[in-house]
Scaffold this active site. Sequence first.
Site, PDB file in Angstrom:
ATOM      1  N   ASP A 191       0.832  -1.198   0.000  1.00 34.66           N
ATOM      2  CA  ASP A 191       0.000   0.000   0.000  1.00 34.66           C
ATOM      3  C   ASP A 191       0.873   1.256   0.000  1.00 34.66           C
ATOM      4  O   ASP A 191       1.851   1.337   0.739  1.00 34.66           O
ATOM      5  CB  ASP A 191      -0.865  -0.023   1.275  1.00 34.66           C
ATOM      6  CG  ASP A 191      -1.856   1.131   1.309  1.00 34.66           C
ATOM      7  OD1 ASP A 191      -2.662   1.239   0.371  1.00 34.66           O
ATOM      8  OD2 ASP A 191      -1.818   1.918   2.277  1.00 34.66           O
TER       9      ASP A 191
ATOM     10  N   GLU B 296       1.792  -0.497  -5.027  1.00 40.53           N
ATOM     11  CA  GLU B 296       0.853   0.559  -5.425  1.00 40.53           C
ATOM     12  C   GLU B 296       1.643   1.857  -5.501  1.00 40.53           C
ATOM     13  O   GLU B 296       2.002   2.433  -4.474  1.00 40.53           O
ATOM     14  CB  GLU B 296      -0.269   0.696  -4.391  1.00 40.53           C
ATOM     15  CG  GLU B 296      -1.330   1.665  -4.853  1.00 40.53           C
ATOM     16  CD  GLU B 296      -1.962   2.484  -3.735  1.00 40.53           C
ATOM     17  OE1 GLU B 296      -2.989   3.122  -4.006  1.00 40.53           O
ATOM     18  OE2 GLU B 296      -1.443   2.525  -2.602  1.00 40.53           O
TER      19      GLU B 296
HETATM   20  C1  NOJ Z   1      -4.201   3.381  -0.802  1.00 37.04           C
HETATM   21  C2  NOJ Z   1      -5.415   2.525  -0.659  1.00 37.04           C
HETATM   22  O1  NOJ Z   1      -5.708   1.944  -1.897  1.00 37.04           O
HETATM   23  C3  NOJ Z   1      -6.525   3.424  -0.158  1.00 37.04           C
HETATM   24  O2  NOJ Z   1      -7.751   2.751  -0.161  1.00 37.04           O
HETATM   25  C4  NOJ Z   1      -6.165   3.919   1.214  1.00 37.04           C
HETATM   26  O3  NOJ Z   1      -7.116   4.871   1.634  1.00 37.04           O
HETATM   27  C5  NOJ Z   1      -4.788   4.571   1.238  1.00 37.04           C
HETATM   28  N1  NOJ Z   1      -3.801   3.838   0.493  1.00 37.04           N
HETATM   29  C6  NOJ Z   1      -4.301   4.719   2.640  1.00 37.04           C
HETATM   30  O4  NOJ Z   1      -3.915   3.469   3.150  1.00 37.04           O
END
Ligand code: NOJ
Length: 550
Positions: free
Chosen positions: A201, A243
Site C-alpha cells: 500500500d 501501489e
Molecule cells: C491506498 C489505498 O488503496 C486506499 O484505499 C487507502 O485509503 C490509502 N492507500 C491509505 O492506506
Amino acid sequence: MIEDLWYKNAVIYSLDLETFMDANGDGVGDFAGLSRRLDYLQALGVDVIWLAPFQPTPNRDNGYDIEDYYGVDRRHGSSGDFVEFMYQANKRGIKVLIDLVVNHTSSKHPWFEDARRSEKSEHRDWYIWSKEKPENSEDGVVFPGVQETTWTYDKQAKAYYFHRFFEFQPDLNIDNPEVRAEIRRILGYWLQLGVAGFRVDALPFVLESAGPDHTKPVMRFEYIREFRRFLQWRQGDAILLGEANVLPEEIDQYFGKEGDGSHLLFNFYVNQHLFYTLASADVQPLIDALEATRNIAPVSQWAHFLRNHDELDLGRLTDEQRQAVFARFGPEPSMQIYERGIRRRVASMIGNRPQIELAYSLMFSMPGTPVLRYGDEIGMGENLDLKERDAVRTPMQWCADPQSGFSMAEKLVHPVIDEGPFGYKHVNVEAQRRDPDSFLNWITALIRLRKECPEIGWGQWRILPTGNPKVLAIHYSWRGNTVLVIHNFDPHPQEIHLSLKPENETRLVDLLANEQSEADEKGVHQIRLSSYGYRWFRAGSLSYLLNLAE
Ligand code: NOJ
C-alpha cells in the site's frame, strides 16, 4: 527455470472480505463466507486472490488503518478461519496476496498510543514528530476536499505528528531500523501462514523519509530492495505488488534497474490514458503511455487493471484529457471525487456491452498481468449515495434473494444496490451463470483465453502501424510464437491493412471465432473490426504448444 516467475501470467482477483460473502449473518463478510465461494473463483479461472486489509482495525478507512498487524479483525472471523481459508484456497491452486499497509498505522495502534505518551516512550521515534507546525503542513494531502492537513497537533504528545493520509493514520518513521525490523516480522509472519506475497500500500509514501527538518522529503529506494531481499530469503517465489501512481521516469527506482525492487507495479499511467482513449477513440495517448512504461527488467512486470477499490484517478492526464474523461464517464459532480477522479464502476460508467468488452479485452491483452475487481465480472454498478469511495464498495451480488445472497442480516456493512438497472435482481451471479450470453460467461472465456496466451506475459511486444488512429494493434512474440491483438475504439466498424511481411506471418488464426486471415501476395492482411470490435489472433496455427521447447 524462467517459467517459475508465476506472476508473469497470472490472473489476479481483488476483493474485500467485508463485502464479499457473510457466512455468520452479522452483516459483514468473513473468511468462512469467502471459503464457500472459492469454487466460484476457481471456476472463473483466477489464479490469485488479493485480499484487502482484514486485520483488527477501527475501520475508518476501509481497514487501511490497522491496529494489530498480527491478527484477524473479529468481524471477519478468527485466525483459525484465516488458516482454513488458506488451506482451501491452496488446495484449489489459488494463491493469496494480502495488503501490506505500513506507511502508517491506526492512531489506535498500541505503538502510537505509547509514542504519544512521552518523548521518552519506547515507540516515540516510530512516528514523525515536530514541535512546531511545519510550514508546508497543508501541502501534499492525498484526499483534497476531505483531508485538510498532513500535520496534526496531539495534545498528549505536545507535538505535531505527520500523516500522509487521514489524521487517524499517523505515518511510521521508515528511517528507524526498528520499524523496518518490525515490517520484516510482519512479512515473515504472513509468509509463514502461506501467503504468496503482498500488495504494498502507498509504496512511494512508505519509501519517503521525512528528511532532517521536514522541509524536503527524501526517497529511500534502498528500503524496497531491503524488503525484497528479506522476502526472497524467506520464500523464493513470494512477490511484492506495489501501489505506486508514479511517472514513467520514476518507475526504474520502484522496480529496481536489475528488477530487484517490487516485482510488480500497478500501471496507473497506462490506466489513465486507457480511459482517455476509451473516451476519445484516439489511440495515440495510450500507445505513448505503453511505450513510456516499456523498459523494465525481464523479471519485472506490470499489473494492469480497469478499476480498483479507490477512485479512478485521472491526475496524470492533462486538464483537457481529464475533462474529456469526466464528460464521457462521470459528468455529474456526484460522480467525481478529490478533484481528480471518478467514483464509479466499469459497467455503469461505460454503459454499453460492446465497449465494456473492448475495455476488458484490452486490459487482458496489454503487456502485463491482469487484475480484476470483484463484482466487475458480472458488471456491477455503484451507489452514489454512499460517501466518497464507498460508492464502489457495495456487497457482491450473488443472486436475486434479499440482500443479494450476500448476507442473512437486515443491516449490512454497506447496503446492497437494489434499485435501477444495476440492482441485484437484474445483475447477479446466479442469473448470469444460467445465461450463455452473460457477461460472466464472456469474461470467464476471456480469462481462459488469456491463460492460453503466455506470449502476452512473457513476449516481446510492439505496436503495429494500423493506418487508423482509432485502431490499436499489439504484436507479441515469444519463442517463435506470435499473438496479435487488435482493438477498435470507434463505435463504427473499421477495416485495416496490416503488413506482416517482415515476420512472414501469412496466416492468422482467430482465437475467438472460427475464422482466419490469409495475407495477400504483398504480405498484407485485411482485417475487419465491428463497432468497438476486438480480435485476438495467433500466427500460423491455433496452438502455441508447437514451439515451446527451450
Ligand atoms: C491506498 C489505498 O488503496 C486506499 O484505499 C487507502 O485509503 C490509502 N492507500 C491509505 O492506506
